[in-house]
Every structure is written in C-alpha cells, then in structure tokens.
Design an enzyme around this catalytic site. Structure first.
Site, short mmCIF file in Angstrom:
data_model
loop_
_atom_site.label_atom_id
_atom_site.label_comp_id
_atom_site.label_asym_id
_atom_site.label_seq_id
_atom_site.Cartn_x
_atom_site.Cartn_y
_atom_site.Cartn_z
N SER A 180 0.84 -1.20 0.00
CA SER A 180 0.00 0.00 0.00
C SER A 180 0.87 1.24 0.00
CB SER A 180 -0.90 0.03 1.23
OG SER A 180 -1.57 1.27 1.34
N TYR A 233 -2.61 -0.61 10.05
CA TYR A 233 -2.56 -1.00 8.64
C TYR A 233 -1.19 -0.67 8.05
CZ TYR A 233 -3.98 -1.28 3.71
OH TYR A 233 -4.08 -1.59 2.38
#
Length: 249
Positions: free
Chosen positions: A144, A158
């Site tokens: 990501s 995350y």
C-alpha cells in the site's frame, strides 16, 4: 491456445482473488495465458464470476474458499493449485484486512488478526509456493502507498502491516534469487474498488493528494503485477514499485 501470450503455459495463484485488485489480477494473468487458482473467503458468487472470466479467456481456473488467517489451510491451498496445474510459477499475495482507527483504540484482537492476514499469510503462502517454483518463478505481494506516506490519522496498524512486507520481500528476494525466483512488492495508490470507491465520502480529499488527480483502475494495478510476474520483469527483484498516481511525491 495462443502460444504467443506472455504467460502461456504458466500457472499462477492469487491469494484473495474474488474482487477488487485481486480479481483484476486474476483476469489479467489469465488473459496473458496463465492458468490461475485463487482464494476467497465467503462470496462464492463473486468467485464464480472470476472463474467464468478465466475460462472465457481459455484458461483453467480453481477457486478455493480459504481464510488467510488459517495458516495450514492457506499452505494446503498453495499445494492444491500446484497439484491441479502440475506446476506453480507465479504467486500474488493480495488478501488483506483494512483496520482503521486511532492506534490507542485498537485492541490486541485487531492486531493479531491484521498481522495474521496481512503479514503472516504472505509469509506462509510465499514459503509454500517457493517449494514448487523453479527458475523464472515470481512472487508479487500487494502492499500500500501508506507504507511510504501516511497522510491520514487512523492508519497506524494497517501501515505497520504493509511496511512489514518491505522486509519480507527483500528477504525472499535474497534467499530465493539463487534459484532464479524473484520477489517484488507493489504499492497501489487510491484504487477504485468496492472497499474504496472513487465516489466515496472522502474520495475528493484522497484524490487531491495524487499528482494525477484521480483514482487508479484495478486493471492498472494488475498490469504492473503482470509485468513483474512475467519475463519482462525478469531482472526486477527485492524492490517496491509504487503505482500511486503520484500520491507519495
């Protein structure tokens, strides 16, 4: 069968391939000539649509209902794909959880499950896949953009999980390079999926942080994965590739 396709004769597995980026990757690999197995968790109807797309491309498909948090089941799924197709050349680690919230309000249960799916699962699948791969094999993991730039609050857990994949990718590349197996990491930017729609409540703010001023299409992420998985990416390993529309600049 078109023998000129770049992945003709290859076999691939995508962990988390029934929707979003994962489904786009499955479809692209099949379109490029690979037989593709993939995992999904609960949405059998979505998985069947992806199977149909693979078969429409003239390739074989195998959909397996597997929770990536179950390490033994995931390793068995990798073996099942290799057994079904007689080989395994490509692994794409895509499944992930997306916990959002203040870091001091996330409990140990969220931590454990996030790490199990986002970090342990890529490790388990990669080590299982490596046992089946020979020279020319490729492991591509989906990370990501937040691993390079965390703009918004609430992404601490995350971000941690996606940053861990940088180290895993480097380790895989070094350990497996002598066997001709490559490992790379793709960091997507904002991508139009059902979990993060381009018309969502915060999409204008998110879009404003990209240089191109838009969300990616899932097919654009899949194109980069296909490049890294195939022979055109044969001298790329141990690195992260940003496909983020300039989010991190």
């Amino acid at each position: 069968m078109n023998t000129q396709l770049p992945l003709n004769g290859r076999a691939a597995m995508v962990v988390g391939g029934s929707r979003g980026i994962g489904a786009a990757v499955v479809r692209r690999l099949a379109r490029d000539g690979a037989d593709v197995g993939f995992t999904y968790v609960t949405d059998a109807a979505a998985a069947e649509k992806v199977v149909a797309a693979v078969e429409e491309a003239g390739r074989q498909a195998l959909a397996l209902a597997v929770d990536s948090a179950d390490a033994a089941a995931l390793a068995d799924a990798v073996d099942a794909v290799a057994d079904r197709f007689g080989r395994l050349d490509i692994l794409v680690n895509n499944a992930a959880l997306y916990p959002v919230g203040p870091i001091d309000q996330l409990g140990i249960d969220e931590f454990d499950r996030t790490v199990a799916v986002n970090v342990r699962a890529p490790f388990v699948a990669s080590t299982a896949a490596a046992r089946h791969m020979t020279g020319g094999g490729s492991i591509v993991t989906i990370g990501s953009m937040v691993a390079d730039r965390t703009v918004f609050p609430g992404y601490g857990l995350y971000t941690m999980s996606k940053t861990a994949l940088v180290g895993l990718t480097k380790g895989l590349a070094r350990d497996l390079g002598g066997r001709g197996i490559r490992a790379t990491l793709v960091h997507p930017g904002p991508t139009d999926t059902d979990l993060n729609p381009a018309d969502g409540p915060y999409s204008d703010v998110i879009r404003s942080h990209t240089a191109l001023g838009r969300y990616a299409h899932a097919d654009e992420i899949a194109a980069t994965v296909a490049h890294l998985a195939g022979d055109d990416g044969r001298f790329i390993t141990g690195t992260s590739v940003l496909v983020d529309g300039g989010f991190t600049i």
